[in-house]
Write a protein that holds these residues in place. Structure first.
Motif, PDB file in Angstrom:
ATOM      1  N   PRO A   2      -7.321  27.275  -8.385  1.00 53.68           N
ATOM      2  CA  PRO A   2      -6.693  28.559  -8.712  1.00 53.68           C
ATOM      3  C   PRO A   2      -5.860  28.414  -9.979  1.00 53.68           C
ATOM      4  N   LYS A   3      -5.688  29.494 -10.702  1.00 56.10           N
ATOM      5  CA  LYS A   3      -4.910  29.435 -11.938  1.00 56.10           C
ATOM      6  C   LYS A   3      -3.422  29.621 -11.637  1.00 56.10           C
ATOM      7  N   ARG A   4      -2.614  28.870 -12.358  1.00 54.55           N
ATOM      8  CA  ARG A   4      -1.165  28.980 -12.275  1.00 54.55           C
ATOM      9  C   ARG A   4      -0.615  29.202 -13.694  1.00 54.55           C
ATOM     10  N   ASP A   5       0.499  29.914 -13.779  1.00 50.18           N
ATOM     11  CA  ASP A   5       1.150  30.128 -15.065  1.00 50.18           C
ATOM     12  C   ASP A   5       2.657  30.091 -14.851  1.00 50.18           C
ATOM     13  N   ALA A   6       3.410  30.498 -15.880  1.00 56.89           N
ATOM     14  CA  ALA A   6       4.864  30.414 -15.799  1.00 56.89           C
ATOM     15  C   ALA A   6       5.441  31.223 -14.648  1.00 56.89           C
ATOM     16  N   SER A   7       4.721  32.234 -14.198  1.00 59.65           N
ATOM     17  CA  SER A   7       5.248  33.100 -13.139  1.00 59.65           C
ATOM     18  C   SER A   7       5.138  32.486 -11.751  1.00 59.65           C
ATOM     19  N   ASN A   8       4.181  31.574 -11.558  1.00 56.10           N
ATOM     20  CA  ASN A   8       3.987  31.060 -10.199  1.00 56.10           C
ATOM     21  C   ASN A   8       3.786  29.549 -10.103  1.00 56.10           C
ATOM     22  N   TYR A   9       3.944  28.830 -11.221  1.00 56.80           N
ATOM     23  CA  TYR A   9       3.779  27.381 -11.143  1.00 56.80           C
ATOM     24  C   TYR A   9       5.031  26.733 -10.552  1.00 56.80           C
ATOM     25  N   ARG A  10       4.820  25.775  -9.644  1.00 59.52           N
ATOM     26  CA  ARG A  10       5.902  25.011  -9.057  1.00 59.52           C
ATOM     27  C   ARG A  10       5.463  23.549  -8.922  1.00 59.52           C
ATOM     28  N   LEU A  11       6.394  22.635  -9.219  1.00 60.77           N
ATOM     29  CA  LEU A  11       6.170  21.208  -9.027  1.00 60.77           C
ATOM     30  C   LEU A  11       7.219  20.701  -8.053  1.00 60.77           C
ATOM     31  N   ASP A  12       6.778  20.241  -6.890  1.00 62.23           N
ATOM     32  CA  ASP A  12       7.681  19.762  -5.843  1.00 62.23           C
ATOM     33  C   ASP A  12       7.797  18.249  -5.903  1.00 62.23           C
ATOM     34  N   GLY A  44      -4.204  22.228 -16.451  1.00 58.91           N
ATOM     35  CA  GLY A  44      -2.892  22.808 -16.654  1.00 58.91           C
ATOM     36  C   GLY A  44      -2.535  23.903 -15.660  1.00 58.91           C
ATOM     37  N   PRO A  45      -1.299  24.380 -15.782  1.00 57.95           N
ATOM     38  CA  PRO A  45      -0.418  24.206 -16.936  1.00 57.95           C
ATOM     39  C   PRO A  45       0.301  22.864 -17.010  1.00 57.95           C
ATOM     40  N   VAL A  46       0.226  22.061 -15.938  1.00 59.04           N
ATOM     41  CA  VAL A  46       0.894  20.755 -15.917  1.00 59.04           C
ATOM     42  C   VAL A  46      -0.050  19.741 -15.286  1.00 59.04           C
ATOM     43  N   ARG A  47      -0.198  18.604 -15.947  1.00 65.29           N
ATOM     44  CA  ARG A  47      -1.020  17.534 -15.401  1.00 65.29           C
ATOM     45  C   ARG A  47      -0.310  16.208 -15.609  1.00 65.29           C
ATOM     46  N   LEU A  48      -0.750  15.202 -14.904  1.00 67.05           N
ATOM     47  CA  LEU A  48      -0.252  13.849 -15.119  1.00 67.05           C
ATOM     48  C   LEU A  48      -1.050  13.206 -16.245  1.00 67.05           C
ATOM     49  N   TYR A  49      -0.400  12.366 -17.037  1.00 68.05           N
ATOM     50  CA  TYR A  49      -1.112  11.543 -18.014  1.00 68.05           C
ATOM     51  C   TYR A  49      -0.595  10.114 -17.911  1.00 68.05           C
ATOM     52  N   VAL A  50      -1.475   9.220 -17.485  1.00 68.14           N
ATOM     53  CA  VAL A  50      -1.156   7.797 -17.343  1.00 68.14           C
ATOM     54  C   VAL A  50      -1.883   7.074 -18.465  1.00 68.14           C
ATOM     55  N   ALA A  51      -1.188   6.858 -19.579  1.00 72.34           N
ATOM     56  CA  ALA A  51      -1.828   6.419 -20.821  1.00 72.34           C
ATOM     57  C   ALA A  51      -2.684   5.164 -20.683  1.00 72.34           C
ATOM     58  N   PRO A  52      -2.239   4.106 -20.013  1.00 73.28           N
ATOM     59  CA  PRO A  52      -3.021   2.873 -20.025  1.00 73.28           C
ATOM     60  C   PRO A  52      -4.074   2.783 -18.928  1.00 73.28           C
ATOM     61  N   MET A  53      -4.310   3.862 -18.192  1.00 75.66           N
ATOM     62  CA  MET A  53      -5.268   3.823 -17.091  1.00 75.66           C
ATOM     63  C   MET A  53      -6.405   4.810 -17.322  1.00 75.66           C
ATOM     64  N   TYR A  54      -7.498   4.607 -16.590  1.00 73.00           N
ATOM     65  CA  TYR A  54      -8.646   5.505 -16.672  1.00 73.00           C
ATOM     66  C   TYR A  54      -8.255   6.924 -16.278  1.00 73.00           C
ATOM     67  N   LEU A  93      -1.358  19.416 -11.432  1.00 71.12           N
ATOM     68  CA  LEU A  93      -0.330  18.711 -10.663  1.00 71.12           C
ATOM     69  C   LEU A  93       0.604  19.679  -9.952  1.00 71.12           C
ATOM     70  N   SER A  94       0.777  19.457  -8.652  1.00 74.68           N
ATOM     71  CA  SER A  94       1.662  20.330  -7.877  1.00 74.68           C
ATOM     72  C   SER A  94       2.688  19.568  -7.064  1.00 74.68           C
ATOM     73  N   GLY A  95       2.436  18.277  -6.793  1.00 77.75           N
ATOM     74  CA  GLY A  95       3.347  17.531  -5.937  1.00 77.75           C
ATOM     75  C   GLY A  95       3.512  16.090  -6.378  1.00 77.75           C
ATOM     76  N   ILE A  96       4.755  15.608  -6.319  1.00 79.60           N
ATOM     77  CA  ILE A  96       5.095  14.210  -6.557  1.00 79.60           C
ATOM     78  C   ILE A  96       5.863  13.751  -5.330  1.00 79.60           C
ATOM     79  N   GLU A  97       5.314  12.791  -4.609  1.00 77.76           N
ATOM     80  CA  GLU A  97       5.922  12.341  -3.360  1.00 77.76           C
ATOM     81  C   GLU A  97       6.209  10.846  -3.442  1.00 77.76           C
ATOM     82  N   LEU A  98       7.448  10.469  -3.193  1.00 79.61           N
ATOM     83  CA  LEU A  98       7.815   9.055  -3.133  1.00 79.61           C
ATOM     84  C   LEU A  98       7.478   8.516  -1.747  1.00 79.61           C
TER      85      LEU A  98
END
Length: 244
Positions: A77-87, A189-199, A207-212
Motif C-alpha cells: 500500500p502507498k504511504r505519504d506524509a499524511s499517514n506514514y508512521r515508523l514505530d 518509500g517513503p522510508v526504507r532501510l539502507y545497509v551500505a556494506p550488505m546485499y 519500512l514501518s517497524g524497528i524492534e529491538l
C-alpha cells in the motif's frame, strides 16, 4: 445502494502475467543497446510492473546499471506524509512513533555508495540521504538485554534483521532520499532501510517497524536460504566493501 469497497487486489493493482513479462524481454535488451536515456525510461516503466510481478521475471530484464524492482507480495500500500508512521519498539526505554515530518526534521547523513543485489546486478554510486539508524536507537534508549534489531515492512510480509553492532554502523541509514529525490514508492518509500556494506535484501523496503530484540530473528529471505550476515564481498568478485 453504497458502492462496494475495492478489494485488496484492486487497491494494490493486478499482478502482471507471465506472458506480459516475457513480452518485455525484447524491450529490456533494447535498453542495454539504446543507452542511458532509454534505460532510465525503461526503469520508470518497469518499476510499477515489477512490484506486481509474481514470476520474478521483471527483475531479470537486462536494463544495464539501473535498479530492478522486487516485492515479496503482490505489492505494498502507498504511504505519504499524511499517514506514514515508523514505530520503534521492543527492548527500548522509550517506545517511539515517528512521522515522515519527524524524520525529515532530524539531522541527515549523506552517502554515495553502490547498491549491490545478491543476484549479481549493481547500481554504482547511488546518492543516499537519511537518518542514521544509530541516532534513532539512541533516542529510544536501547535496553542492555538487546543484541539485535528486527525490521518490518508495511507490505505486511517482508522482514529483516541486523545485530546491534551492525545496526550502529555509521553507514546504515533510515533513508528518506536516494538518487536525486525522495525515496519513491517503487524503491520502497517513503522510508526504507539502507545497509551500505550488505546485499540489497538486507535493506528493508517500505519500512514501518524497528524492534529491538534479545537475539537475531531471521528475516524473510533468511528463511529461504539467504545468509543472515549479508556482507558484500569476495563471494561476488568484489573486495571493496568494508565489513567492519
Amino acid at each position: 445502494m453504497p458502492a462496494e469497497k475495492p478489494s485488496e487486489q484492486d487497491r494494490l493493482g493486478a499482478p502482471v502475467g507471465r506472458r506480459v513479462v516475457l513480452g518485455l524481454l525484447a524491450a529490456g535488451a533494447a535498453g542495454v543497446l539504446g543507452g542511458a536515456q532509454l534505460q532510465k525510461g525503461l526503469e520508470a516503466v518497469l518499476g510499477p510492473i515489477g512490484i506486481h510481478d509474481p514470476t520474478g521475471l521483471v527483475g531479470l530484464l537486462p536494463v544495464g546499471n539501473t535498479f530492478r524492482f522486487y516485492s515479496v507480495t503482490s505489492g505494498a500500500p502507498k504511504r505519504d506524509a499524511s499517514n506514514y508512521r515508523l514505530d520503534i519498539t521492543g527492548l527500548v526505554d522509550n517506545k517511539r512513533t515517528h512521522t515522515l515530518a519527524d524524520l525529515q526534521a532530524m539531522p541527515q547523513t549523506k552517502l554515495v555508495r553502490d547498491f549491490q543485489c545478491v543476484t549479481g546486478w549493481r547500481v554504482p554510486e547511488v546518492h543516499w540521504s537519511g537518518v542514521r539508524l544509530s541516532d534513532l536507537l539512541d533516542d529510544a534508549g536501547v535496553s542492555s538485554a538487546a543484541t539485535a534489531v528486527r525490521f518490518t515492512s508495511f507490505d505486511g510480509t517482508y522482514s529483516e534483521s541486523l545485530t546491534l553492532a551492525q545496526a550502529r554502523r555509521a553507514d546504515v541509514l533510515v533513508a528518506l532520499e536516494m538518487i536525486d529525490g525522495p525515496v519513491t514508492h517503487n524503491h520502497g518509500g517513503p522510508v526504507r532501510l539502507y545497509v551500505a556494506p550488505m546485499y540489497g535484501y538486507k535493506s528493508c523496503k517500505w519500512l514501518s517497524g524497528i524492534e529491538l530484540t534479545s537475539e537475531v530473528v531471521p528475516g524473510y529471505w533468511e528463511h529461504r536460504g539467504y545468509s543472515i550476515d549479508g556482507w558484500v564481498g569476495q563471494s561476488n568478485g568484489r573486495n571493496d566493501d568494508p565489513t567492519s
